[in-house]
Design a protein around this motif. Structure first.
Motif, PDB file in Angstrom:
ATOM      1  N   ALA A   1      40.661 -15.193 -23.206  1.00  0.00           N
ATOM      2  CA  ALA A   1      40.985 -13.789 -23.483  1.00  0.00           C
ATOM      3  C   ALA A   1      39.903 -13.140 -24.347  1.00  0.00           C
ATOM      4  CB  ALA A   1      42.345 -13.685 -24.166  1.00  0.00           C
ATOM      5  N   TYR A   2      39.440 -13.855 -25.375  1.00  0.00           N
ATOM      6  CA  TYR A   2      38.368 -13.314 -26.224  1.00  0.00           C
ATOM      7  C   TYR A   2      37.109 -13.059 -25.397  1.00  0.00           C
ATOM      8  CZ  TYR A   2      41.256 -15.038 -30.117  1.00  0.00           C
ATOM      9  OH  TYR A   2      42.274 -15.290 -30.992  1.00  0.00           O
ATOM     10  N   GLN A   3      36.772 -14.008 -24.550  1.00  0.00           N
ATOM     11  CA  GLN A   3      35.581 -13.859 -23.716  1.00  0.00           C
ATOM     12  C   GLN A   3      35.727 -12.667 -22.768  1.00  0.00           C
ATOM     13  OE1 GLN A   3      34.496 -17.343 -21.503  1.00  0.00           O
ATOM     14  NE2 GLN A   3      32.745 -16.359 -20.546  1.00  0.00           N
ATOM     15  N   ASP A   4      36.893 -12.507 -22.170  1.00  0.00           N
ATOM     16  CA  ASP A   4      37.135 -11.374 -21.269  1.00  0.00           C
ATOM     17  C   ASP A   4      36.963 -10.041 -21.996  1.00  0.00           C
ATOM     18  OD1 ASP A   4      37.629 -13.096 -19.188  1.00  0.00           O
ATOM     19  OD2 ASP A   4      39.813 -12.845 -19.229  1.00  0.00           O
ATOM     20  N   VAL A   5      37.491  -9.946 -23.212  1.00  0.00           N
ATOM     21  CA  VAL A   5      37.363  -8.706 -23.988  1.00  0.00           C
ATOM     22  C   VAL A   5      35.896  -8.432 -24.307  1.00  0.00           C
ATOM     23  CG1 VAL A   5      37.838  -7.657 -26.246  1.00  0.00           C
ATOM     24  CG2 VAL A   5      39.676  -8.751 -24.968  1.00  0.00           C
ATOM     25  N   MET A   6      35.179  -9.466 -24.731  1.00  0.00           N
ATOM     26  CA  MET A   6      33.764  -9.285 -25.079  1.00  0.00           C
ATOM     27  C   MET A   6      32.943  -8.856 -23.867  1.00  0.00           C
ATOM     28  SD  MET A   6      33.010 -12.298 -27.836  1.00  0.00           S
ATOM     29  CE  MET A   6      34.123 -13.566 -27.275  1.00  0.00           C
ATOM     30  N   GLU A   7      33.225  -9.444 -22.719  1.00  0.00           N
ATOM     31  CA  GLU A   7      32.500  -9.057 -21.502  1.00  0.00           C
ATOM     32  C   GLU A   7      32.874  -7.644 -21.070  1.00  0.00           C
ATOM     33  OE1 GLU A   7      33.282 -12.111 -18.623  1.00  0.00           O
ATOM     34  OE2 GLU A   7      32.027 -13.576 -19.674  1.00  0.00           O
TER      35      GLU A   7
END
Length: 111
Positions: free
Chosen positions: A88-94
């Motif tokens: 989820a963190y990676q998705d938000v950052m991308e």
């Protein structure tokens, strides 16, 4: 005449007492025939309460970060797995096109 279902009694105790209070209180509830234990959020105390519930085959529900990914019998953790949070963190950052990120923490449990 048909009887209706038995009335279920509940006891909810929210407390800010010292952690030493909870294991004794849990054992007291076991004497009264408790059917499930919810909590606590403290990681060390949570393991202790889980051990009590596991030994007595009592369901244990909790919502806390647990870095031990091993499945536990009689325990359900409602907190998202760390691997899912990472995705989820990676998705938000991308999605936000972030190029730099800082992570600040004190220990494994974020305290």
């Amino acid at each position: 005449m048909e009887q209706g279902p038995e009335k279920m009694e509940d006891e909810v105790e929210l407390t800010m007492k010292a952690p030493e209070y909870f294991p004794g209180r849990t054992c007291q509830q076991v004497k009264y025939g408790v059917q499930a234990v919810f909590g606590p959020s403290d990681p060390i105390l949570g393991q202790h309460i889980h051990s009590i519930c596991d030994a007595l085959d009592i369901p244990h529900l909790e919502a806390r970060l647990d870095l031990d990914a091993e499945a536990k019998e009689f325990s359900i953790n409602l907190y998202p797995a760390q691997s899912l949070l990472n995705i989820a963190y990676q998705d938000v950052m991308e999605f936000l096109n972030w190029t730099k990120v800082a992570i600040i923490y004190e220990d494994d449990y974020g305290e």
